[in-house]
Design an enzyme around this catalytic site. Structure first.
Site, PDB file in Angstrom:
ATOM      1  N   GLU A 434     152.272 -47.180 119.739  1.00 17.18           N
ATOM      2  CA  GLU A 434     151.708 -45.944 119.229  1.00 17.18           C
ATOM      3  C   GLU A 434     152.333 -44.763 119.978  1.00 17.18           C
ATOM      4  O   GLU A 434     152.280 -44.706 121.200  1.00 17.18           O
ATOM      5  CB  GLU A 434     150.183 -46.031 119.452  1.00 17.18           C
ATOM      6  CG  GLU A 434     149.478 -44.745 119.606  1.00 17.18           C
ATOM      7  CD  GLU A 434     148.056 -44.941 120.183  1.00 17.18           C
ATOM      8  OE1 GLU A 434     147.677 -46.073 120.582  1.00 17.18           O
ATOM      9  OE2 GLU A 434     147.343 -43.946 120.234  1.00 17.18           O
ATOM     10  N   ASP A 512     146.766 -47.871 122.829  1.00 15.79           N
ATOM     11  CA  ASP A 512     145.865 -47.508 123.921  1.00 15.79           C
ATOM     12  C   ASP A 512     144.593 -48.341 123.852  1.00 15.79           C
ATOM     13  O   ASP A 512     144.152 -48.734 122.776  1.00 15.79           O
ATOM     14  CB  ASP A 512     145.462 -46.028 123.805  1.00 15.79           C
ATOM     15  CG  ASP A 512     146.635 -45.108 124.090  1.00 15.79           C
ATOM     16  OD1 ASP A 512     147.616 -45.593 124.690  1.00 15.79           O
ATOM     17  OD2 ASP A 512     146.564 -43.928 123.697  1.00 15.79           O
ATOM     18  N   ASP A 516     140.560 -44.580 119.720  1.00 20.24           N
ATOM     19  CA  ASP A 516     141.670 -44.174 118.857  1.00 20.24           C
ATOM     20  C   ASP A 516     142.730 -45.270 118.775  1.00 20.24           C
ATOM     21  O   ASP A 516     143.257 -45.560 117.704  1.00 20.24           O
ATOM     22  CB  ASP A 516     142.326 -42.897 119.388  1.00 20.24           C
ATOM     23  CG  ASP A 516     141.662 -41.666 118.795  1.00 20.24           C
ATOM     24  OD1 ASP A 516     140.824 -41.845 117.881  1.00 20.24           O
ATOM     25  OD2 ASP A 516     141.973 -40.557 119.257  1.00 20.24           O
TER      26      ASP A 516
END
Ligand code: 0RA
Length: 646
Positions: A434, A512, A516
């Site tokens: 990401e 992460d 999110d």
């Protein structure tokens, strides 16, 4: 089974029985698939299948499964009870024969309605062979009978221990730690999903599931009761809970064609996904087979005929193909076949030719009637099909672009991909990361010999809500296809994958460790689930697990993956220790990322698996579909939901 038969044949059957049981213990995977979590749970299914057979024969309507405190299992049913009379040939109680002779699990009376359930249909004797201890109690003809076994061997002859007015069978078994060396703990969710599925597939039966290891808020054992009056119809509603239907009711039929019991239920919804589930003898046939192709054929011909005759196609320019009829379709096909032939890689593809016509004819009759009686629904379906055909034409262009880029090797790789030097796909890994900054760190930290990095920008497209051509037009998704070397789409099936050129056998999603991040993982997984399911089924998709904390004191440092671990480390280090919370991958330097998350010697990768296709589908449609409220909560509670093996 076939291997067992190749064993030397002794004349005395009793010796053969012992041989069979020994063989099960020597080669358990041949009988129950594996000796991990799946095999462990398979033991329960095997016993329950016998109870379900009693129910299908019309002798049983309630089954109870209990996970006991010590992770042993008790199953109970109110069937006829395993016969306890003297078995003429064996000279012992029939109960002992059923429990100790491989292949004798089946019914003796040939006329009874018998479908051999269970992935391998191996019978309770197999469960007995693989249990440290098993106790069978039979309530039958006024008496209670008992026999106990250790690793499949009876401790004493079958004994009558009392009188009763009940009938049924109770089996308690404790899986043998000598066999199940990795896991002995039962997973309630896994069992409850299967029991729910069984209750939908066999309407009218009540299945109770109790977990004595856990209590609810009132202090009672965790418990679920599964019962379906409407069977597949209800199953469809359950699957499509989070989707919006475009027709009034679930279309369904139940009957027998050429001696084959066939049940079908289906609905159309506003989504763009095809969602088909097929079963043979209560076993999920992931790879499809003749029953599924029969369903497809029946659906296509009937709808095509109706559409042609209706005049609704008069002004339509595009050609309509097979998958246009299945966009937004959720359907279940369940057949019972006396001697199923299973084929395919995972032996979940039905091969029996005769089944295809039986299903196809059943579906045609069912649909013709429904369309006739529900002209408004019929119109909605045809309009949906036309839209699908038009969208498919738009998608083809986009898809061909993916294709063209992918086919050109070398120069065709996406610019953002930092590839590895190794060429052998079985040794290669690609990390989908990401964000560009984390991508940069991963690029520095990796072992460039076999690890490639593909950074993805922000949130990738939610494919659950996008039409196909939007998906194929999306740049991040195109990069994934191109980087993996996978080509897609034939005229028959626009999502068919060609995995021959797959460039990596480990595809690792690295996000992460926060809400999110798990949302992004979920988006990526949704894409794999809807568009590259074979990659999940082949075991190529993994999730990286970056640590949450760094605990330091002086030169000493350790990582922690949860709060408990962090607390223990702090205690160990004593006063003066400090804790750093990693909010994202970006806060780690390249060396830390390598040490904790990428180095094969140190990291934990979680392989993504699909235990239960229906459940997985429901979860993705819930997480990513239109109904917002249940979603956020779910994501926050379960960072990642798919069933993940450590
Ligand atoms: C052999 C023959 C019959 C039933 C069963 C086995 C049987 C096995 C299990 C395992 C769990 N529950 C079960 N219930 C029944 C036929 C019985 C008859 O003909 O009376």
């Amino acid at each position: 089974m076939s291997e067992a038969n190749k064993q030397p044949q002794y004349s005395a059957d009793s010796i053969q029985a012992l041989e069979g049981m020994e063989h099960v213990r020597m080669r358990p995977s041949m009988y129950i698939g594996d000796i991990g979590v799946r095999g462990l749970h398979h033991l329960v299914y095997e016993v329950v299948d016998n109870s379900i057979d009693e129910a299908l024969a019309g002798h049983c309507d309630e089954i109870s499964v209990t996970i006991n405190e010590d992770n042993s299992i008790t199953t109970e049913d109110n069937g006829r009870g395993i016969p306890t009379g003297m078995h003429k040939k064996e000279g012992v109680s029939a109960l002992e024969v059923v429990m100790t002779k491989i292949g004798a699990g089946g019914k003796f009376d040939k006329d009874s309605y018998k479908v051999s359930g269970g992935l391998h249909g191996v019978g309770v004797s197999c469960v007995n062979a693989l249990s440290e201890q098993l106790k069978a109690t039979v309530y039958r003809e006024g008496k209670i009978w008992e026999q106990t076994y250790e690793r499949g061997k009876p401790l004493a002859p079958v004994e009558s221990v009392g009188t009763t007015d009940k009938n049924g069978t109770v089996v308690t078994f404790k899986p043998d730690p000598q066999i199940f060396q990795q896991v002995l703990e039962y997973n309630y969710e896994t069992l409850s999903q299967r029991m729910r599925e069984l209750s939908f597939l066999n309407k009218g039966i009540t299945i109770n599931l109790t977990d004595k290891r856990r209590k609810d808020e009132q202090g009672n054992d965790v418990y679920d009761k599964f019962h379906s009056e409407e069977g597949l119809k209800e199953y469809i509603r359950f699957l499509d809970d989070n989707r919006e239907a475009i027709i009034q009711e679930v279309i369904s039929m139940e009957g027998e064609k050429n001696g084959i019991p066939v049940e079908v239920a289906m609905i159309y919804n506003t989504s763009f996904n095809e969602n088909l589930h097929s079963y043979v003898n209560n076993i999920n046939t992931h790879e499809g087979g003749t029953h599924l192709s029969g369903f497809r054929r029946g659906l296509t011909t009937t709808l095509k005929k109706y559409a042609d005759n209706s005049g609704l196609l008069d002004k339509v320019k595009v050609e309509i193909t097979g998958d246009d009829f299945r966009e937004g379709l959720t359907a279940i096909v369940s057949v019972k076949v006396a001697e199923p032939q299973f084929e395919g890689q995972t032996k979940t593809k039905l091969g029996n030719r005769e089944v295809s016509a039986a299903v196809s004819q059943s579906v045609s009759e069912m649909l013709e009637n429904y369309l006739e009686e529900h002209p408004n629904d019929a119109k909605s379906i045809v309009q949906k099909v036309i839209l699908a055909a038009q969208a498919r034409h738009a998608a083809r262009k986009a898809r061909e672009m993916v294709q063209r880029k992918t086919v050109m090797s070398g120069g065709g790789l996406p610019g953002k991909l930092s590839d590895c030097s190794e060429q052998d796909p079985t040794l290669c890994e690609v990390f989908l990361v990401e964000g560009d900054s984390a991508g940069g760190t991963a690029k520095q930290g990796r072992d460039r010999n076999f690890q490639a990095i593909l950074p993805l920008r922000g949130k990738i497209l939610n494919v659950e809500k996008a039409m196909q051509h939007k998906v194929f037009e999306n740049e991040e998704i195109r990069n994934i296809y191109t980087a993996l070397g996978v080509t897609v789409g034939t005229e028959e099936d626009s999502k068919a994958l060609n995995l021959e050129k797959l460039r990596y056998h480990k595809i690792v999603i690295m996000c992460d460790a926060d809400v999110d991040g798990s949302h992004i993982s979920t988006l990526i997984l949704t894409f794999f689930f809807r568009y590259m399911k074979e990659l999940i089924e082949s075991g190529y998709i993994y999730i990286a697990t970056p640590p949450l904390y760094l605990v330091k004191k002086g030169a000493k440092k350790s990582y922690a993956w949860d709060d408990d671990q962090r607390d223990r480390l702090q205690q160990e280090y004593g006063a003066g220790s400090s804790v750093q919370r990693y909010k994202g991958l970006g806060e780690m330097n390249a060396e830390q990322l390598w040490d904790t998350t990428m180095n094969p010697e140190m990291r934990t990768l979680r392989r993504v698996t699909i235990d239960n296709g229906g459940e997985a589908d429901r979860i993705f449609s819930m997480l990513m579909g239109d109904e917002v409220p249940p979603r956020r909560e779910f994501i926050e509670k379960n960072a990642i939901y798919a069933n993940i093996d450590a």
